[in-house]
Structure formats: structure tokens, C-alpha cells
Design an enzyme around this catalytic site. Structure first.
Site, PDB file in Angstrom:
ATOM      1  N   GLY A   1       0.087   0.636   5.435  1.00  0.00           N
ATOM      2  CA  GLY A   1       0.597  -0.630   4.886  1.00  0.00           C
ATOM      3  C   GLY A   1       1.394  -0.476   3.604  1.00  0.00           C
TER       4      GLY A   1
ATOM      5  N   GLY B   1      -4.111   2.848   6.700  1.00  0.00           N
ATOM      6  CA  GLY B   1      -3.334   3.471   5.619  1.00  0.00           C
ATOM      7  C   GLY B   1      -1.824   3.353   5.645  1.00  0.00           C
TER       8      GLY B   1
ATOM      9  N   CYS C   1      -0.833  -0.703   0.598  1.00  0.00           N
ATOM     10  CA  CYS C   1      -2.096  -0.022   0.846  1.00  0.00           C
ATOM     11  C   CYS C   1      -2.137   1.281   0.069  1.00  0.00           C
ATOM     12  CB  CYS C   1      -2.163   0.265   2.337  1.00  0.00           C
ATOM     13  SG  CYS C   1      -3.419   1.440   2.751  1.00  0.00           S
TER      14      CYS C   1
END
Ligand code: 5GP
Length: 346
Positions: free
Chosen positions: A183, A181, A186
Site C-alpha cells: 500500500g 505491504g 503502508c
């Protein structure tokens, strides 16, 4: 239901405290690391920064440039066996020290891996990459891959907790990829509520991995050279970058011109863009967990690499670490409520 009460930290929650140092110049700092991997027992020497196995980052062109600086590229999994053949026939021989072939965990993925390895046994690294490394199917795929390729270095992920790092290392991984999570493209935390602040994930996973002789990659969430330094300070053996390496000449994606400005497309591997491209759209039972963005064109990646390496050498001089290996030992994080001065950031 259960709540863990201690606060978990991200890169923005800390700074690295300066320490007395005998180093006179950044040029005295070595960023090279030597590793012997747990299961393959292979050895590696290089600068442990990696391009992510994303379409727009983990390209053959990126690998050629990064390898010149001893940096690593996890090549994205969408190249065909024929494209691999063309690349390896023309690339310098030592490129195989700085690239991994990526794979998912499907039957077709395993078949393609076999085809490429049959033609190119000189490849040394495999990156088994799934969004959720907690599934039993993933662990079984890892075990089978280890059995099929006993001497290859296997990277596997992603997970964020110590017990799963241990399980993956004991199931055949040499290096575990850590991050769920964080990124830049993301949306997992938004779509699912699932995640783990990256700095704490690194600290906890590095401790688990190093306890049994394995290594970890901090994957995702770095937006500045300072974040990369914090990831190494927290105990990451390697740091993987997506967004920071996007938008360059060597990155994938078309160059887009809008109102006279140049951009390059960058998207998450679970974005609607990627699913349209490779899976014929987003299946009804799932939601996309990635964004598609247009990144201002940044020129050749060499300049970005030199900027990152310069920053990292400077971190090492601030805390008196003559080698990157010593950075974790020399790191004291302070918890903070502020980062940089934003007054001229528009
Ligand atoms: P960045 O360096 O851009 O912050 O993070 C890169 C990492 O984001 C990748 O290596 C990968 O682990 C993760 N990532 C890439 N695409 C997606 C996506 O579509 N969804 C999610 N949840 N993560 C992604």
C-alpha cells in the site's frame, strides 16, 4: 530457516505484451463482470474496482459517485450505526449492490455489525479486514460471521499465499483480499520485513481461489491505471484502490490550504494518525505501520474514474480482449528493467 529461490514480481517488474486484436475501438470493450459467489451463492454485476475501506477513501460520498459507474466501495468501519441509518435512508436503493460494511474482529465490531444489520437487512456485503489474515482468531471470527449471516457476501483478508486463500474460502469467505505491504501509505515492510510482491501474490492467490470457485481482490500497490490493468491481467477478480482515490472531493479528510495550494490528508489505517483518532494513541507494545501524507487536491473523483476506465479499455484493445473477463487469458507479461520515460517528470 528456508529460502524460496524464485523471484517474486511486482507491477513495476513487468509490462503486458500487445497482441493481434480484432477490436476496432475501446468503445467495444465491456468492463462489466458477473460473479456468483462461492458460499453465499449471491450474484453480482458491476465494474470490479473498489475503493478501500480507509477513512479517507471508503466514504459514503465516494460510494454514491462510484456506484453511478457500477464501481464498489468498502465503507470504512468508523461510521456509527446512526450515520449508516441516515445514509441508507437517503441513498438510492441499489447502493447496497455497491457497498460493503467493514468490520474488525473484536467483540465490539461483531456487536456493531449486528446492530446495523438489524436495522438494515438490505445490506449485502461484509468486509472483514485485518492487517494479518493468518491468525486463528481471524479465521474463527470469519466462521462465526458466516454462521450468523449465511446469505451475505463475505470479503475477508488480507493474505498473500494460496494455502491461506483456500483456508479462508473454506471457512466461509466468498472473496479473499490479497496484499500485505504494497500500500501507498503502508510501512509494514519497513517495520517488520514481512510482505509479498503484489503481482506474484495475485497470480498465486487467484490460482488457488479459482480452483475452488472463489474470487480474490488485489488490494494495494496500484499507482497508475496500468497497474490496475496488470492486476486484472494477473488474475485479480477485483482491484481495490486507496491512494489513487485519495485527495478527491469525495475522499474523507479536511481540505488543507498551504501557500495557496490545496491538499487533503491521507493516512494508513495503522498510522499514528488513525490510532490517535480511534484508539487513543499508539499502544506501547506496537508500532505504527502506516504513513500520514498530504495529497494535492485532485477535484471530483469522476474524472479519475473515467481516466482509469479509459486506460483499462485501452489495455483490453491492445491485447484483443472484448471483455474484462478475457484479459487474464489474453495477458502475456514480459519481465522488464524499465517502465515509462521519465524525461519530463521534473
Ligand atoms: P494503496 O491503493 O493506497 O496502494 O493501498 C491501499 C491498501 O493499503 C488498503 O486497502 C489496505 O489494505 C492497506 N493499508 C491501509 N492502511 C494501511 C496501514 O496503515 N498499514 C498497512 N500496512 N497497510 C495499510
Amino acid at each position: 530457516m528456508h529460502i524460496e529461490q524464485d523471484i517474486k514480481l511486482g507491477f513495476k517488474d513487468v509490462m503486458i505484451r500487445p497482441k493481434r486484436s480484432t477490436l476496432k475501438s475501446r468503445s467495444q470493450v465491456s468492463l462489466e463482470r458477473n460473479f456468483t459467489f462461492l458460499n453465499s451463492t449471491a450474484t453480482w454485476t458491476g465494474v470490479p474496482i473498489m475503493a478501500a475501506n480507509m477513512d479517507a477513501v471508503g466514504t459514503f460520498e465516494m460510494a454514491l459517485t462510484l456506484a453511478q459507474h457500477q464501481l464498489f466501495t468498502a465503507i470504512h468501519k468508523h461510521y456509527t450505526a446512526a450515520q449508516w441509518r441516515t445514509f441508507l435512508n437517503t441513498a438510492p436503493k441499489d447502493i447496497t449492490d455497491y457497498i460493503a460494511i467493514s468490520t474488525g474482529t473484536g467483540k465490539e465490531d461483531a456487536k456493531k455489525l449486528k446492530t446495523v444489520f438489524k436495522s438494515h437487512p438490505e445490506l449485502k456485503f461484509i468486509c472483514i479486514d485485518v492487517a494479518n489474515g493468518y491468525s486463528e482468531h481471524f479465521v474463527e471470527f470469519l466462521q462465526q460471521t458466516r454462521k450468523a449471516y449465511p446469505n451475505k457476501v463475505i470479503i475477508a483478508g488480507n493474505v498473500v499465499t494460496g494455502e491461506m486463500v483456500e483456508q479462508l474460502l473454506l471457512s466461509g469467505a466468498d472473496i479473499v483480499k490479497v496484499g500485505i505491504g504494497p500500500g501507498s501509505v503502508c510501512t509494514t515492510r519497513i517495520k517488520t520485513g514481512v510482505g509479498y510482491p503484489q503481482l506474484s501474490a495475485i497470480i498465486e492467490c487467484a490460482d488457488a481461489a479459482h480452483g475452488i470457485g472463489g474470487q480474490i481482490i488485489s488490494d494495494g500497490g496500484c499507482t497508475t491505471p496500468g497497474d490496475i490493468a496488470k492486476a486484472f491481467g494477473a488474475g485479480a477478480d477485483f482491484v481495490m484502490l486507496g491512494g489513487m482515490l485519495s485527495g478527491h472531493t469525495e475522499s474523507g479528510g479536511e481540505l488543507i490550504i498551504k501557500n495557496g495550494e490545496q491538499y487533503k490528508q491521507f493516512y494508513g489505517m495503522s498510522s499514528a494518525t488513525a490510532m490517535d483518532k480511534y484508539a487513543g494513541g499508539v499502544a506501547e507494545y506496537r508500532a505504527s505501520e502506516g504513513k500520514t501524507v498530504e495529497v494535492p487536491y485532485k477535484g471530483d473523483v469522476k474524472e479519475t474514474i473515467l481516466d482509469i476506465l479509459g486506460g483499462l479499455r485501452s489495455t483490453c484493445t491492445y491485447v484483443g480482449a472484448a471483455r474484462l473477463k478475457e484479459l487474464t487469458k489474453r495477458t502475456t507479461f514480459i519481465r522488464v528493467a524499465e517502465q515509462e520515460n521519465q524525461v519530463y517528470n521534473g
